[in-house]
Design an enzyme around this catalytic site. Sequence first.
Site, short mmCIF file in Angstrom:
data_model
loop_
_atom_site.label_atom_id
_atom_site.label_comp_id
_atom_site.label_asym_id
_atom_site.label_seq_id
_atom_site.Cartn_x
_atom_site.Cartn_y
_atom_site.Cartn_z
N ASP A 1 58.61 -22.73 -2.35
CA ASP A 1 59.12 -24.08 -2.14
C ASP A 1 60.32 -24.22 -3.06
O ASP A 1 60.27 -23.84 -4.22
CB ASP A 1 58.08 -25.16 -2.43
CG ASP A 1 58.54 -26.50 -1.84
OD1 ASP A 1 58.66 -26.58 -0.60
OD2 ASP A 1 58.80 -27.44 -2.61
N PHE B 1 72.45 -20.44 3.87
CA PHE B 1 71.89 -21.58 4.60
C PHE B 1 71.88 -22.79 3.67
O PHE B 1 72.28 -22.70 2.50
CB PHE B 1 70.47 -21.25 5.08
CG PHE B 1 69.44 -21.16 3.97
CD1 PHE B 1 69.39 -20.04 3.16
CD2 PHE B 1 68.55 -22.20 3.74
CE1 PHE B 1 68.44 -19.95 2.13
CE2 PHE B 1 67.60 -22.13 2.73
CZ PHE B 1 67.55 -20.99 1.93
P1 IMP Z 1 61.55 -25.84 1.77
O1 IMP Z 1 61.69 -24.90 2.92
O2 IMP Z 1 60.63 -26.96 2.02
O3 IMP Z 1 61.24 -25.11 0.49
O4 IMP Z 1 62.96 -26.52 1.59
C1 IMP Z 1 63.98 -25.85 0.97
C2 IMP Z 1 65.28 -26.59 1.20
O5 IMP Z 1 66.01 -26.55 -0.01
C3 IMP Z 1 66.11 -25.88 2.26
O6 IMP Z 1 65.94 -26.44 3.53
C4 IMP Z 1 67.52 -26.10 1.73
O7 IMP Z 1 67.98 -27.34 2.13
C5 IMP Z 1 67.32 -26.10 0.22
N1 IMP Z 1 67.43 -24.74 -0.33
C6 IMP Z 1 66.46 -23.99 -0.93
N2 IMP Z 1 66.92 -22.80 -1.29
C7 IMP Z 1 68.20 -22.77 -0.91
C8 IMP Z 1 69.21 -21.76 -1.01
O8 IMP Z 1 69.01 -20.64 -1.47
N3 IMP Z 1 70.40 -22.12 -0.51
C9 IMP Z 1 70.67 -23.33 0.03
N4 IMP Z 1 69.77 -24.28 0.17
C10 IMP Z 1 68.53 -24.00 -0.30
#
Ligand code: IMP
Length: 209
Positions: A75, A157
């Site tokens: 996360d 991304f």
């Molecule tokens: P999760 O999938 O709920 O952990 O949400 C992570 C969110 O944080 C992603 O959808 C991105 O918006 C942002 N995020 C996390 N890691 C990255 C990264 O390495 N690059 C750019 N955005 C990131």
Amino acid sequence: MKEKRNIFVAATGNRHKMAEMTAVMEPFGIDLISKAEAGAAGAEPEETGATFEENAYIKAKAVLERVGRPVIADDSGLAADALNGAPGVRSARFSETGSDADNNAKLLELMEAVPDGARTAKFVSVVTLLYPDGHALVARGECAGRLLRNGKGENGFGYDPLFVPAEYDAEERTFAQLSPGEKNAVSHRARALAALREQLAAEKDDGKE
Ligand code: IMP
């Protein structure tokens, strides 16, 4: 003798995260299979936690319940200092649509009045490795940097086009302008996974494996 490799299920449907995690872990004898490959594509729990740690656990648990084998979940998110750590755990669904374009646009709008010197931010990743017996390893990684006023670059991304990691500050290269290898050398996710590998190695030394 054949090398012993570990296989973990990655609790993510994000192909970018999957690619990063696979590339970082593969050289260390750890292979990841996606939750879809493991037959748990539909495991998408609501991320109701207030912290990255809570949400990583929620994700890992939901997949573990379906696959019954060790699961690794990430996360992660972006924390802007001028916004008191927002978007934080809400990074993925910061804007109404939750698309990368809309999330980035909302972030830029909120940061519009923030002067250049105060546009510091960090990415955070918490990874949880959860075993069927309930045993869990948890590791955190961070990457500090700053946010631009306009996006640059096509790779990666999420908020990558807006974020310049401290290691590339002089050249002002964003995460989205780095190659996958360059991003994995400094990223929050790669650092969390490195810390997790250390814990795994320590457990092996203890003979727990
Ligand atoms: P999760 O999938 O709920 O952990 O949400 C992570 C969110 O944080 C992603 O959808 C991105 O918006 C942002 N995020 C996390 N890691 C990255 C990264 O390495 N690059 C750019 N955005 C990131």
